[in-house]
Design a protein around this motif. Structure first.
Motif, short mmCIF file in Angstrom:
data_model
loop_
_atom_site.label_atom_id
_atom_site.label_comp_id
_atom_site.label_asym_id
_atom_site.label_seq_id
_atom_site.Cartn_x
_atom_site.Cartn_y
_atom_site.Cartn_z
N ASP A 40 5.58 -9.93 4.06
CA ASP A 40 4.91 -10.65 5.13
C ASP A 40 4.79 -9.80 6.39
N ALA A 41 5.84 -9.05 6.71
CA ALA A 41 5.81 -8.18 7.89
C ALA A 41 4.72 -7.12 7.73
N PHE A 42 4.53 -6.66 6.50
CA PHE A 42 3.49 -5.68 6.20
C PHE A 42 2.10 -6.26 6.42
N TYR A 43 1.84 -7.44 5.87
CA TYR A 43 0.54 -8.07 6.01
C TYR A 43 0.27 -8.53 7.43
N ALA A 44 1.31 -8.94 8.14
CA ALA A 44 1.13 -9.44 9.50
C ALA A 44 0.80 -8.33 10.48
N GLY A 45 1.18 -7.09 10.15
CA GLY A 45 0.89 -5.97 11.03
C GLY A 45 2.10 -5.45 11.78
N PHE A 46 3.29 -5.99 11.50
CA PHE A 46 4.51 -5.46 12.10
C PHE A 46 4.87 -4.11 11.48
N ALA A 47 4.65 -3.99 10.19
CA ALA A 47 5.07 -2.81 9.45
C ALA A 47 3.85 -2.05 8.93
N THR A 48 3.97 -0.75 8.83
CA THR A 48 2.88 0.08 8.32
C THR A 48 2.92 0.24 6.81
N HIS A 49 4.10 0.01 6.20
CA HIS A 49 4.25 0.19 4.76
C HIS A 49 5.23 -0.84 4.21
N TYR A 50 5.16 -1.05 2.90
CA TYR A 50 6.15 -1.90 2.24
C TYR A 50 6.79 -1.09 1.12
N VAL A 51 8.04 -0.69 1.34
CA VAL A 51 8.78 0.13 0.38
C VAL A 51 9.92 -0.70 -0.19
N PRO A 52 9.99 -0.86 -1.51
CA PRO A 52 11.10 -1.61 -2.11
C PRO A 52 12.45 -1.00 -1.74
N SER A 53 13.43 -1.84 -1.57
CA SER A 53 14.74 -1.40 -1.09
C SER A 53 15.36 -0.29 -1.95
N GLU A 54 15.16 -0.40 -3.27
CA GLU A 54 15.80 0.58 -4.15
C GLU A 54 15.21 1.99 -3.99
#
Length: 313
Positions: A40-54
């Protein structure tokens, strides 16, 4: 940003960031304290990328090996570790949990007064249950904080980062002495009663004119910030690495974006246009598709037999 629940405001640069999110999403988050995380943070524009924790340990190692700190290089390195797209599959992973209510957020939180927002939520039909839950959240918040935060975000839209930080500095100085901040911190964080007694207790008792006079006019010179460099901006310099905003997508559909020309796009053409523009960044196709589904209508009588899109105002 749960500050309205403790009688405070969305600080630490929150005014700059939240005021620039898609279509009143920042206002919704600031007032209700609703939370987003991960995708959600990625789509909302807070984050530039979504990287899985592992994948974070190997991403950290990759970043340590970079020859320099050029942001284009850093961006490319992070892109190597993002979660792969599964766009087009019946159940793809990149789902934005707020998508079903984004249009309701846009319509209900577009107003300049809390009274109008409350009225819009009471009249919301498309997402009635969400509206009911949102009204319940707002009812728990400090009425003063709600009106301060709403005024803050409306002002921040037209201010630079430094101006926003200066405005927040003034607010901090003034709100620390506010009854609701002391009450909120003590009851919610110390006593943990979850039942602060706000003063004033209701929105009608809080005068917007008084809010403006008390919190936004007559700056205190002693708390003016001193900056150690001349860097300032109206648009965050790293926003180019985020997904396209709804405003950007709308400008292309309506022909307002000069870089896209005045050609009409079909849904597939528009998705491909943004995918190419953003170098096939993971998440672009998903977000553009969602924005199209929520905000456009097809023109069925197109001469070439392809349904082009119009923005549904």
């Amino acid at each position: 940003m749960p500050e309205t629940k403790i009688g405070f405001y969305t600080d630490v640069g929150g005014s700059f960031i939240l005021s620039r999110l898609d279509e009143n999403l920042g206002t919704y988050l600031a007032l209700t304290g609703a939370r987003v995380k991960g995708i959600d943070a990625f789509y909302a524009g807070f984050a530039t990328h979504y990287v899985p924790s592992e994948r974070l340990p190997i991403l950290e190692q990759r970043l340590q090996e970079l020859p320099n700190d050029n942001m284009d290089v850093v961006n490319s390195a992070i892109e190597e570790f993002v979660e792969e797209s599964s766009f087009g599959k019946s159940e793809y992973q990149h789902r934005y949990s707020l998508a079903p209510v984004l249009n309701s957020i846009k319509e209900c939180f577009k107003f300049k007064t809390m009274e109008e927002i409350i009225e819009a939520l009471n009249n919301e039909k498309d997402n009635a249950e969400w509206a009911k839950e949102t009204l319940a959240l707002l009812a728990k918040m400090s009425p003063t904080s709600l009106k301060v935060n709403l005024e803050l975000l409306h002002l921040a839209k037209n201010l630079s980062m430094k101006d926003c930080m200066n405005m927040e500095s003034q607010l901090t100085n003034k709100m620390l002495h506010n009854h609701d901040f002391v009450e909120g911190v003590f009851e919610l964080l110390v006593r943990k009663s979850n039942a602060p007694k706000w003063s004033p207790a209701t929105l009608p008792e809080v005068s917007l004119d008084q809010i403006r006079t008390q919190y936004f006019l007559n700056p205190v010179k002693e708390v003016a910030l001193e900056f150690y460099n001349d860097i300032d901006f109206m648009v965050h310099p790293y926003s180019k690495y985020t997904l396209p905003s709804e405003q950007k997508i709308r400008a292309v559909v309506t022909g307002e974006d000069p870089d896209a020309g005045d050609n009409a796009f079909s849904k597939e053409e528009l998705i491909n246009y943004f995918a190419k523009l953003y170098s096939d960044k993971v998440g672009v196709r998903e977000k553009v598709s969602d924005v199209i589904n929520r905000n456009t209508i097809k023109n069925p009588h197109d001469d070439v037999g392809i349904s082009t899109l119009s923005w549904n105002y």
